[in-house]
Write a protein that holds these residues in place. Structure first.
Motif, PDB file in Angstrom:
ATOM      1  N   LEU A   1       0.855  -1.174   0.000  1.00  0.00           N
ATOM      2  CA  LEU A   1       0.000   0.000   0.000  1.00  0.00           C
ATOM      3  C   LEU A   1       0.896   1.229   0.000  1.00  0.00           C
ATOM      4  N   LYS A   2       0.765   2.075  -1.013  1.00  0.00           N
ATOM      5  CA  LYS A   2       1.646   3.232  -1.138  1.00  0.00           C
ATOM      6  C   LYS A   2       0.986   4.544  -0.731  1.00  0.00           C
ATOM      7  N   ALA A   3      -0.330   4.626  -0.861  1.00  0.00           N
ATOM      8  CA  ALA A   3      -1.013   5.875  -0.533  1.00  0.00           C
ATOM      9  C   ALA A   3      -2.494   5.615  -0.309  1.00  0.00           C
ATOM     10  N   VAL A   4      -3.092   6.511   0.456  1.00  0.00           N
ATOM     11  CA  VAL A   4      -4.541   6.512   0.687  1.00  0.00           C
ATOM     12  C   VAL A   4      -5.023   7.940   0.498  1.00  0.00           C
ATOM     13  N   VAL A   5      -6.147   8.101  -0.174  1.00  0.00           N
ATOM     14  CA  VAL A   5      -6.687   9.425  -0.481  1.00  0.00           C
ATOM     15  C   VAL A   5      -8.118   9.511   0.025  1.00  0.00           C
ATOM     16  N   TRP A   6      -8.429  10.562   0.774  1.00  0.00           N
ATOM     17  CA  TRP A   6      -9.810  10.850   1.171  1.00  0.00           C
ATOM     18  C   TRP A   6     -10.405  11.830   0.165  1.00  0.00           C
ATOM     19  N   TYR A   7     -11.650  11.616  -0.200  1.00  0.00           N
ATOM     20  CA  TYR A   7     -12.389  12.526  -1.077  1.00  0.00           C
ATOM     21  C   TYR A   7     -13.614  13.079  -0.358  1.00  0.00           C
ATOM     22  N   LYS A   8     -13.830  14.390  -0.510  1.00  0.00           N
ATOM     23  CA  LYS A   8     -15.029  15.062   0.017  1.00  0.00           C
ATOM     24  C   LYS A   8     -15.582  15.971  -1.078  1.00  0.00           C
ATOM     25  N   LYS A   9     -16.885  16.291  -0.995  1.00  0.00           N
ATOM     26  CA  LYS A   9     -17.494  17.169  -1.995  1.00  0.00           C
ATOM     27  C   LYS A   9     -17.129  18.635  -1.772  1.00  0.00           C
ATOM     28  N   ALA A  10     -16.613  18.955  -0.592  1.00  0.00           N
ATOM     29  CA  ALA A  10     -16.144  20.313  -0.309  1.00  0.00           C
ATOM     30  C   ALA A  10     -14.959  20.202   0.636  1.00  0.00           C
ATOM     31  N   ALA A  11     -13.999  21.132   0.500  1.00  0.00           N
ATOM     32  CA  ALA A  11     -12.864  21.141   1.420  1.00  0.00           C
ATOM     33  C   ALA A  11     -13.393  21.451   2.813  1.00  0.00           C
ATOM     34  N   PRO A  12     -13.261  20.535   3.772  1.00  0.00           N
ATOM     35  CA  PRO A  12     -13.869  20.727   5.087  1.00  0.00           C
ATOM     36  C   PRO A  12     -13.311  21.950   5.806  1.00  0.00           C
ATOM     37  N   SER A  13     -14.187  22.771   6.348  1.00  0.00           N
ATOM     38  CA  SER A  13     -13.734  23.974   7.050  1.00  0.00           C
ATOM     39  C   SER A  13     -12.917  23.620   8.282  1.00  0.00           C
ATOM     40  N   SER A  14     -13.190  22.454   8.879  1.00  0.00           N
ATOM     41  CA  SER A  14     -12.438  22.023  10.059  1.00  0.00           C
ATOM     42  C   SER A  14     -11.169  21.285   9.681  1.00  0.00           C
ATOM     43  N   GLY A  15     -11.045  20.901   8.414  1.00  0.00           N
ATOM     44  CA  GLY A  15      -9.912  20.106   7.981  1.00  0.00           C
ATOM     45  C   GLY A  15     -10.119  18.609   8.149  1.00  0.00           C
ATOM     46  N   LEU A  16     -11.175  18.199   8.857  1.00  0.00           N
ATOM     47  CA  LEU A  16     -11.423  16.788   9.121  1.00  0.00           C
ATOM     48  C   LEU A  16     -12.191  16.129   7.990  1.00  0.00           C
ATOM     49  N   ALA A  17     -11.757  14.942   7.577  1.00  0.00           N
ATOM     50  CA  ALA A  17     -12.550  14.156   6.644  1.00  0.00           C
ATOM     51  C   ALA A  17     -13.864  13.768   7.302  1.00  0.00           C
ATOM     52  N   PHE A  18     -13.809  13.514   8.590  1.00  0.00           N
ATOM     53  CA  PHE A  18     -15.004  13.287   9.405  1.00  0.00           C
ATOM     54  C   PHE A  18     -14.622  13.548  10.846  1.00  0.00           C
ATOM     55  N   ALA A  19     -15.618  13.839  11.672  1.00  0.00           N
ATOM     56  CA  ALA A  19     -15.349  14.178  13.065  1.00  0.00           C
ATOM     57  C   ALA A  19     -15.820  13.099  14.045  1.00  0.00           C
ATOM     58  N   LYS A  20     -16.786  12.283  13.632  1.00  0.00           N
ATOM     59  CA  LYS A  20     -17.314  11.239  14.509  1.00  0.00           C
ATOM     60  C   LYS A  20     -16.241  10.206  14.800  1.00  0.00           C
ATOM     61  N   LYS A  21     -16.117   9.786  16.045  1.00  0.00           N
ATOM     62  CA  LYS A  21     -15.025   8.884  16.415  1.00  0.00           C
ATOM     63  C   LYS A  21     -15.426   7.418  16.445  1.00  0.00           C
ATOM     64  N   THR A  22     -16.684   7.112  16.720  1.00  0.00           N
ATOM     65  CA  THR A  22     -17.102   5.719  16.842  1.00  0.00           C
ATOM     66  C   THR A  22     -18.157   5.395  15.797  1.00  0.00           C
ATOM     67  N   PHE A  23     -17.829   4.492  14.877  1.00  0.00           N
ATOM     68  CA  PHE A  23     -18.789   4.075  13.864  1.00  0.00           C
ATOM     69  C   PHE A  23     -18.259   2.849  13.130  1.00  0.00           C
ATOM     70  N   SER A  24     -19.141   2.228  12.369  1.00  0.00           N
ATOM     71  CA  SER A  24     -18.780   1.153  11.466  1.00  0.00           C
ATOM     72  C   SER A  24     -19.523   1.390  10.157  1.00  0.00           C
ATOM     73  N   LYS A  25     -18.794   1.437   9.040  1.00  0.00           N
ATOM     74  CA  LYS A  25     -19.384   1.759   7.746  1.00  0.00           C
ATOM     75  C   LYS A  25     -18.942   0.751   6.691  1.00  0.00           C
ATOM     76  N   THR A  26     -19.831   0.513   5.722  1.00  0.00           N
ATOM     77  CA  THR A  26     -19.488  -0.319   4.582  1.00  0.00           C
ATOM     78  C   THR A  26     -18.843   0.534   3.503  1.00  0.00           C
ATOM     79  N   LEU A  27     -17.692   0.088   3.000  1.00  0.00           N
ATOM     80  CA  LEU A  27     -17.032   0.708   1.856  1.00  0.00           C
ATOM     81  C   LEU A  27     -17.418  -0.081   0.615  1.00  0.00           C
ATOM     82  N   THR A  28     -17.966   0.606  -0.386  1.00  0.00           N
ATOM     83  CA  THR A  28     -18.412  -0.047  -1.610  1.00  0.00           C
ATOM     84  C   THR A  28     -17.558   0.426  -2.777  1.00  0.00           C
ATOM     85  N   GLN A  29     -16.972  -0.509  -3.511  1.00  0.00           N
ATOM     86  CA  GLN A  29     -16.073  -0.153  -4.612  1.00  0.00           C
ATOM     87  C   GLN A  29     -16.860   0.352  -5.815  1.00  0.00           C
TER      88      GLN A  29
END
Length: 216
Positions: free
Chosen positions: A167-195
């Motif tokens: 693994l050489k790199a990982v990229v986060w994508y958002k529809k807008a550059a977050p004003s806080s700089g965070l890709a997300f702020a919630k700390k506890t969750f479980s999500k499905t990643l769909t290719q």
């Protein structure tokens, strides 16, 4: 830094944040801002663990020859990770922030496969446009529901070296550059990643996207 790195269901690099495209960046609000919440650990897996991450906030931890720096993400991945059509990304606050506990959590995958990334990025480090995957790598693009907003989506791009399978790199994508700089702020969750097909985030949703790179 650990030479190896315990447990949730549930992932840094020699190289700076950057872009292969010189496109417009979001405006900076200043200050120290992280890509994801500090003091959490992530696990990305299908049947088996592919990636684990420890993300430290303002305090580092050390014990003996083990050391984890503040404002740093420690990514570790399994040898020859296999990216299936769906993955799970789980996040939780670090339950015990001792060097040995962090090392044990990361060590489940592989002590030789790791990179680190700095957390002190600003909103302006998010780049408008599409990350171009280098020709010697294969990119795997996924989307998940934004942990902070169930009506929005986030993209995650994994880049694997074609020869070494590292693994050489990982990229986060958002529809807008977050004003806080965070890709997300919630700390506890479980999500499905769909290719999705290809590595262009417009395959997730049409419109403008911003991204930030971890790795090299």
């Amino acid at each position: 830094m650990s030479d190896r790195a315990g447990s949730i269901h549930g992932a840094p690099a020699e190289g700076a944040f950057g872009s292969t495209d010189n496109k417009k960046k979001g405006s900076s609000s200043g200050g120290i801002i992280e890509q994801v919440p500090p003091d959490v650990r992530l696990r990305i897996f299908s049947a088996n663990d592919l990636i684990r991450v420890v993300i430290l906030g303002s305090s580092g931890v050390s014990s003996g020859n083990l050391s984890f720096l503040a404002h740093t993400e420690y990514w570790r991945w399994a040898s020859s990770p296999t990216f299936t059509s769906t993955l799970t990304l789980a996040s939780e606050p670090i339950p015990v922030s001792t060097a040995s506990a962090l090392d044990a959590f990361l060590d489940v995958v592989s002590q030789s496969n790791q990179f680190t990334a700095p957390q002190n990025t600003a909103q302006g480090d998010w780049t408008q446009g599409t990350r171009t995957v280098p020709s010697n790598r294969t990119g795997y693009l996924y989307w998940m529901t934004d942990p902070d907003n169930s009506a929005a989506k986030i993209g995650v791009l994994f880049e694997k070296d074609n020869q070494t399978s590292e693994l050489k790199a990982v990229v986060w994508y958002k529809k807008a550059a977050p004003s806080s700089g965070l890709a997300f702020a919630k700390k506890t969750f479980s999500k499905t990643l769909t290719q999705v097909s290809g590595t262009d985030p417009t395959a997730i949703e049409a419109g403008t996207w911003y991204y930030i790179l971890m790795g090299s």
